[in-house]
Design a protein around this motif. Sequence first.
Motif, PDB file in Angstrom:
ATOM      1  N   PRO A  51       0.804  -1.233   0.000  1.00  0.00           N
ATOM      2  CA  PRO A  51       0.000   0.000   0.000  1.00  0.00           C
ATOM      3  C   PRO A  51       0.829   1.272   0.000  1.00  0.00           C
ATOM      4  CG  PRO A  51      -0.021  -1.034   2.169  1.00  0.00           C
ATOM      5  CD  PRO A  51       0.648  -1.996   1.252  1.00  0.00           C
ATOM      6  N   TYR A  52       2.074   1.179   0.412  1.00  0.00           N
ATOM      7  CA  TYR A  52       2.913   2.384   0.458  1.00  0.00           C
ATOM      8  C   TYR A  52       4.180   2.137  -0.362  1.00  0.00           C
ATOM      9  CZ  TYR A  52      -0.171   3.490   4.338  1.00  0.00           C
ATOM     10  OH  TYR A  52      -1.278   3.729   5.113  1.00  0.00           O
ATOM     11  N   LEU A  53       4.310   2.864  -1.463  1.00  0.00           N
ATOM     12  CA  LEU A  53       5.460   2.728  -2.343  1.00  0.00           C
ATOM     13  C   LEU A  53       6.162   4.077  -2.480  1.00  0.00           C
ATOM     14  CD1 LEU A  53       3.793   0.631  -5.184  1.00  0.00           C
ATOM     15  CD2 LEU A  53       5.373  -0.222  -3.442  1.00  0.00           C
ATOM     16  N   ASP A  54       7.459   4.040  -2.619  1.00  0.00           N
ATOM     17  CA  ASP A  54       8.239   5.259  -2.799  1.00  0.00           C
ATOM     18  C   ASP A  54       7.942   5.825  -4.186  1.00  0.00           C
ATOM     19  OD1 ASP A  54      10.068   7.287  -3.008  1.00  0.00           O
ATOM     20  OD2 ASP A  54      11.839   6.049  -2.609  1.00  0.00           O
ATOM     21  N   ALA A  55       7.270   6.959  -4.235  1.00  0.00           N
ATOM     22  CA  ALA A  55       6.848   7.532  -5.510  1.00  0.00           C
ATOM     23  C   ALA A  55       8.011   8.049  -6.341  1.00  0.00           C
ATOM     24  CB  ALA A  55       5.839   8.655  -5.281  1.00  0.00           C
ATOM     25  N   THR A  56       9.219   8.150  -5.739  1.00  0.00           N
ATOM     26  CA  THR A  56      10.379   8.598  -6.504  1.00  0.00           C
ATOM     27  C   THR A  56      11.108   7.430  -7.157  1.00  0.00           C
ATOM     28  OG1 THR A  56      11.915   8.479  -4.626  1.00  0.00           O
ATOM     29  CG2 THR A  56      10.675  10.536  -4.912  1.00  0.00           C
ATOM     30  N   ASP A  57      10.725   6.199  -6.791  1.00  0.00           N
ATOM     31  CA  ASP A  57      11.353   5.030  -7.391  1.00  0.00           C
ATOM     32  C   ASP A  57      11.039   4.991  -8.889  1.00  0.00           C
ATOM     33  OD1 ASP A  57      12.527   2.120  -6.873  1.00  0.00           O
ATOM     34  OD2 ASP A  57      10.794   1.906  -8.199  1.00  0.00           O
ATOM     35  N   LEU A 232      -0.934  10.373  -4.025  1.00  0.00           N
ATOM     36  CA  LEU A 232       0.424  10.704  -3.630  1.00  0.00           C
ATOM     37  C   LEU A 232       0.348  11.464  -2.312  1.00  0.00           C
ATOM     38  CD1 LEU A 232       1.894  11.853  -7.060  1.00  0.00           C
ATOM     39  CD2 LEU A 232       2.069   9.602  -5.987  1.00  0.00           C
ATOM     40  N   ALA A 233       1.111  11.021  -1.349  1.00  0.00           N
ATOM     41  CA  ALA A 233       1.018  11.609  -0.011  1.00  0.00           C
ATOM     42  C   ALA A 233       2.413  11.762   0.575  1.00  0.00           C
ATOM     43  CB  ALA A 233       0.158  10.725   0.894  1.00  0.00           C
ATOM     44  N   PRO A 234       2.577  12.696   1.506  1.00  0.00           N
ATOM     45  CA  PRO A 234       3.878  12.871   2.171  1.00  0.00           C
ATOM     46  C   PRO A 234       4.235  11.623   2.974  1.00  0.00           C
ATOM     47  CG  PRO A 234       2.464  14.773   2.537  1.00  0.00           C
ATOM     48  CD  PRO A 234       1.595  13.714   1.946  1.00  0.00           C
ATOM     49  N   GLY A 235       5.524  11.337   3.060  1.00  0.00           N
ATOM     50  CA  GLY A 235       5.981  10.197   3.853  1.00  0.00           C
ATOM     51  C   GLY A 235       7.068   9.428   3.151  1.00  0.00           C
ATOM     52  N   GLY A 236       7.684   8.520   3.890  1.00  0.00           N
ATOM     53  CA  GLY A 236       8.715   7.696   3.305  1.00  0.00           C
ATOM     54  C   GLY A 236      10.077   8.364   3.285  1.00  0.00           C
ATOM     55  N   PRO A 237      11.079   7.638   2.824  1.00  0.00           N
ATOM     56  CA  PRO A 237      12.449   8.155   2.855  1.00  0.00           C
ATOM     57  C   PRO A 237      12.656   9.391   1.987  1.00  0.00           C
ATOM     58  CG  PRO A 237      12.322   6.135   1.561  1.00  0.00           C
ATOM     59  CD  PRO A 237      11.017   6.272   2.257  1.00  0.00           C
ATOM     60  N   ASN A 238      11.854   9.525   0.930  1.00  0.00           N
ATOM     61  CA  ASN A 238      12.002  10.678   0.044  1.00  0.00           C
ATOM     62  C   ASN A 238      10.804  11.622   0.121  1.00  0.00           C
ATOM     63  OD1 ASN A 238      14.582  10.007  -1.259  1.00  0.00           O
ATOM     64  ND2 ASN A 238      13.453   8.230  -2.036  1.00  0.00           N
ATOM     65  N   ASN A 239      10.008  11.445   1.183  1.00  0.00           N
ATOM     66  CA  ASN A 239       8.917  12.354   1.517  1.00  0.00           C
ATOM     67  C   ASN A 239       7.786  12.398   0.501  1.00  0.00           C
ATOM     68  OD1 ASN A 239       7.811  14.085   3.483  1.00  0.00           O
ATOM     69  ND2 ASN A 239       8.306  15.882   2.232  1.00  0.00           N
ATOM     70  N   VAL A 240       7.646  11.355  -0.309  1.00  0.00           N
ATOM     71  CA  VAL A 240       6.464  11.271  -1.163  1.00  0.00           C
ATOM     72  C   VAL A 240       6.172   9.788  -1.416  1.00  0.00           C
ATOM     73  CG1 VAL A 240       7.844  11.532  -3.261  1.00  0.00           C
ATOM     74  CG2 VAL A 240       5.368  11.938  -3.331  1.00  0.00           C
ATOM     75  N   MET A 241       4.972   9.371  -1.047  1.00  0.00           N
ATOM     76  CA  MET A 241       4.570   7.980  -1.165  1.00  0.00           C
ATOM     77  C   MET A 241       3.402   7.849  -2.125  1.00  0.00           C
ATOM     78  SD  MET A 241       6.645   6.415   0.876  1.00  0.00           S
ATOM     79  CE  MET A 241       5.880   4.807   1.073  1.00  0.00           C
TER      80      MET A 241
END
Length: 257
Positions: A51-57, A232-241
Amino acid sequence: MSSYQYVIDNATSLQITYQDITNGTISRNGNITQGTVYGVRPYTIECSIPPYLDATDEDVRGLIAHLDKNALVNAESINIGSTNTGLSYITEYKGNASTTALNDLTLCPLGRPGQANYAGQPGTVTPSITHLTLGQTTVLIESSAVYFKTGDFIQLNNTTDERVYQVAGDVTGTGFYASGISGLNVIDVPINRVYNTLSYINQFPTLGTPEVLVGSAVNFTVNLINKPRYTLAPGGPNNVMCQFQDNFVFAERMTND
């Protein structure tokens, strides 16, 4: 890697459905008549991803862009268990014939009457729609081997008939019989649904090497039939999930019926 392949390889749950498409009518006196749409039995694959993926990947960004542009329109080829071997248990080959024997199998234009793939062969033949007639170099036949176990996945290695089949009964090396061609014996492999008769009645298909793919080597050509919602929401190592709210549902593309 295709965007859809990324979804399959990273699935947290995966469900494969294969069932008849049916229809029904109700007469004026209330009688219900049901029927099956003959030959049309696509595989449906439903899966969920984390459910939560790094959107910058890179792969996630590619998936999002692909969904926004091509979802529900373009088909893609996917495998289950080849690029992610952790899923190979789903499509794993259960026979015990050697790789050498399997790679030598060819789609043969000769077969028993009623079980032939090719209408151009001598004599009056009704091409089978429930069997594949495969050839094997006589000296390579492994008579003690189980070439296919019931449920094994099998596919012809070509781009004109992209369907995947499952073997509908155990096939052993003792089932080979003479083809009438020197040095070649053939065997009839029952399959779980009708194959693309158009390709084999009107022309013999051009196949790659090997001609027959088995197990996790098969590829499904699918369309996405349910486009999942995402945010797309704030969070994760790169601050966008990227958060997907729905499952991905793919349906096998059925061609040349």
